[in-house]
Design a protein around this motif. Structure first.
Motif: not given
Length: 187
Positions: A115-132
């Motif tokens: 199967c094929f899955v498209k990556p999801m963009p990072v969601t808005e959060s109070y915690i800084k996420k070091p990825f895209t």
């Protein structure tokens, strides 16, 4: 001429490598490396089906194949050789586990256990996420028959197991090829 077990296919556009881009009407070579898997052609046109094959793939379909199918290799003496899939001329044997989707009439369909899955963009959060991209979460784009039978459809948000991402570019979009058992949850 048909094989008892393998599909016989040729590289789409007659090219083993997809290492050129057209810029302002000029074709530029973006990589000269034969080892770089990102630039090997991953599209094949089906020329013949295996004997007694009764599956969904038909002659003329486009297959999304493993990056090693069309690649050249250098032997121990440095001579350029074709890989084990090479048959003759511009034809290659494709084993059923060497391709992951097939395209007919402009529509991709997942094959077998893939199967094929498209990556999801990072969601808005109070915690800084070091990825895209959100880790281990994506949108199902091409489910297989098994996943459809379990209620997972195209467009559903899903979670998947760690280290299951095998990156492909499908119609210009980044996607992960996965096995259906690596989908762990529908969100």
């Amino acid at each position: 001429m048909r094989s008892p077990f393998y599909f016989i296919a040729k590289p789409l556009k007659g090219k083993r490598y997809d290492n050129t881009k057209e810029v302002a009407g000029i074709e530029l070579i973006v990589s000269t490396s034969e080892e770089d898997h990102k630039f090997s052609n991953r599209h094949a046109e089906v020329v013949e089906l295996p004997l007694n094959y009764n599956g969904p793939v038909a002659i003329g379909d486009t297959l999304l194949v493993h990056h090693n199918v069309f690649k050249f290799y250098n032997d121990i003496k440095g001579r350029q050789k074709s890989g084990k899939s090479f048959f003759r001329d511009d034809l290659f044997f494709i084993e059923p586990d060497q391709f992951f989707m097939h395209k007919r009439d402009g529509k991709w369909m997942a094959y077998d256990k893939y199967c094929f899955v498209k990556p999801m963009p990072v969601t808005e959060s109070y915690i800084k996420k070091p990825f895209t991209e959100e880790p281990l979460v994506g949108v199902m784009v091409y489910p297989n028959e098994y996943l459809l039978s379990k209620g997972i459809n195209s467009g559903d948000s899903v979670c998947f197991s760690p280290d299951s991402e095998y990156e492909f570019t499908v119609d210009g979009e980044k996607m992960y090829r996965m096995f259906d058992h690596q989908i762990t949850m529908k969100l």
